[in-house]
Design a protein around this motif. Sequence first.
Motif, short mmCIF file in Angstrom:
data_model
loop_
_atom_site.label_atom_id
_atom_site.label_comp_id
_atom_site.label_asym_id
_atom_site.label_seq_id
_atom_site.Cartn_x
_atom_site.Cartn_y
_atom_site.Cartn_z
N UNK B 13 -9.91 40.93 32.90
CA UNK B 13 -8.78 40.04 33.12
C UNK B 13 -8.17 40.24 34.49
N UNK B 14 -8.03 41.52 34.86
CA UNK B 14 -7.48 41.84 36.18
C UNK B 14 -8.41 41.30 37.28
N UNK B 16 -10.51 38.83 37.06
CA UNK B 16 -10.51 37.36 37.06
C UNK B 16 -9.35 36.79 37.89
N UNK B 17 -8.13 37.25 37.60
CA UNK B 17 -6.98 36.65 38.28
C UNK B 17 -6.86 37.13 39.72
N UNK B 18 -7.11 38.42 39.97
CA UNK B 18 -6.99 38.88 41.36
C UNK B 18 -8.07 38.25 42.24
N UNK B 20 -9.34 35.33 41.75
CA UNK B 20 -8.89 33.94 41.95
C UNK B 20 -7.90 33.86 43.10
N UNK B 21 -7.01 34.84 43.20
CA UNK B 21 -6.03 34.88 44.30
C UNK B 21 -6.70 35.09 45.64
#
Lengths: 476, 98
Positions: B13-14, B16-18, B20-21
């Motif tokens: 999860x970490x 995936x979002x980082x 994406x950023x």
Amino acid sequence: MTQALPQGKLYESQKLALWYFWVALALFGAQVLFGLLAAWQYLDPNFLYGKLNFITNRMLHINAMIVWLLLGFMGGVYWFLPLELGREVVGIRLARFAFFTLIAAVGIVVLVYLLVQYGPGNAFTLWFITEGREYIEAPRWADFGIVAVMAIFLYNVVATALKAQRITGVVAVLMFDLVALAGLYTAGMHYTPNISMDQYFWWWVVHLWVEATWEVLVGSIMAMALMHLLGTPRRIVETWLYLEVALVFGTGILGLGHHYFWIGTPEYWLGLGGFFSALEPIPLVAMVVHAVYDAGMHRMQTVNQPALFWAIAQAFGNFIGAGVWGFMQTLPQINLYSHGTQLAPAHGHLAFFGAYVTAILTVIYMALHQVRRPELPRFDSKLWKWAFVLMVVGIFGMSAAMTIAGFTQTMVERAIGGSTWQAYIDAQQHPWFQNGMVWRFVFGVFFLVSYLVLLWDLVTIGKGEARTAKEVGAHD
Amino acid sequence: MTSEAVRDLMLYGMLMVSAAGFYAMFYALGRMLGRPSIVTFSYLFAALQTLGALGMILPPYLDAFWKYLIAFSSAVYLFIPQGMWWVVTTFHEKEHAH
């Protein structure tokens, strides 16, 4: 009818805003200090035991944060509102009265926390010592005071807009948001012995304030700040603000459900909360693109470098703190194990710093530029860069340490140990947890130093500068 | 759920979002500077973002609802940089045209 001021002059509302800013900064210091004491008590639980207990330090740490951020927001609005509407704020005497009332109330509440700390848990305690609700521990008399002050604040914004016969998009958003801000706080004042119901409404204040009304409030303030700082056209700023309101409200309001997983609410909250929580990072990723565009268009240059850097830090900090650290533990399958571990404060520290502290510092640097030397082509110092870097390193260091400690708790205490008392002790004694707590304190000291550097810079920046635009060779 | 499953979900999860950023940041930076190499570099993070999503979707840890949700989020992240870049530049171009 507008009342434009001569160059270099301040509206009374802006003079009041400066008071808000300085008191906010003092409370920021108190937040850091009490946080540091609490962090040390993790390492040495006997430290100040019976005199200044952990629970009191933690309470002061958190409540100082809430109050100083609110004061910073109010200062930001009082600073920009007359510029936005072209006239003095209508109820300026009322605003001063509210300011001093709020400060007096905060002082009394802090003294009660320090000297009395807790009571027998009856109505007297509820009204005069603390309500005992985590994050919003203010006694009930202070709660009424907070709502009254917010009502005065709302009146001032609305009355000034009506008197100026000018309601801009930013001011309209601000007015609606302040209604929600004042109204939602009352949800935390209901008392019921049913713990699920109590928690249900308590989250309205804690979550909907922070992830909805505060996000929109800071969006409005940053919209006004960007117009003055970068000269961004109003049409763009307001369009962005509407978009942000839609996205933040769209994902943030029902995202509240991710706190409802474990308090005995109906099962549908599991799906609702998880769904909207999982979508919450999407607008934050989108904002990263805009921040890069804005910074790139201006080649990281403006007349107020510290304000620009803090504004850029706001976009990235919001994404990392709220987006990455939030998503990491928001799915209910993970949250079941991570809720209440040190992962929560890791997320909280990064998110509050990234979204709100940076925004308020942006506005304070802009205000000081106007107050100290508005004619200067570059409002700059060597010290602000140190404060910026140290503070960012400090908050990331603390959050990283808490993340490791929280990860250990999630694994050892919850997932492996099954949340037994023995598992709790095992996790507390695990070297990863203990080292995490040590490093949390070390970076806490680091952060205190960065706060002092920042404070010194804010006190001195622009004061010694005597060069004119011509001497500096500026082309702005 | 096993402790390994909790660990994997958190870390993916970490990621995936980082990622994406970082994808959004490098994509916007590449377009801003007119450097296609940076834009290409940003796709590495898009791939990492997808990897993070797959790490949550492929194992049997989550029910179908959550898998669809993550797949949807992951797909949205792939197009956010391009979409937002178009929105931002269109706004500003219109403003300059006035």
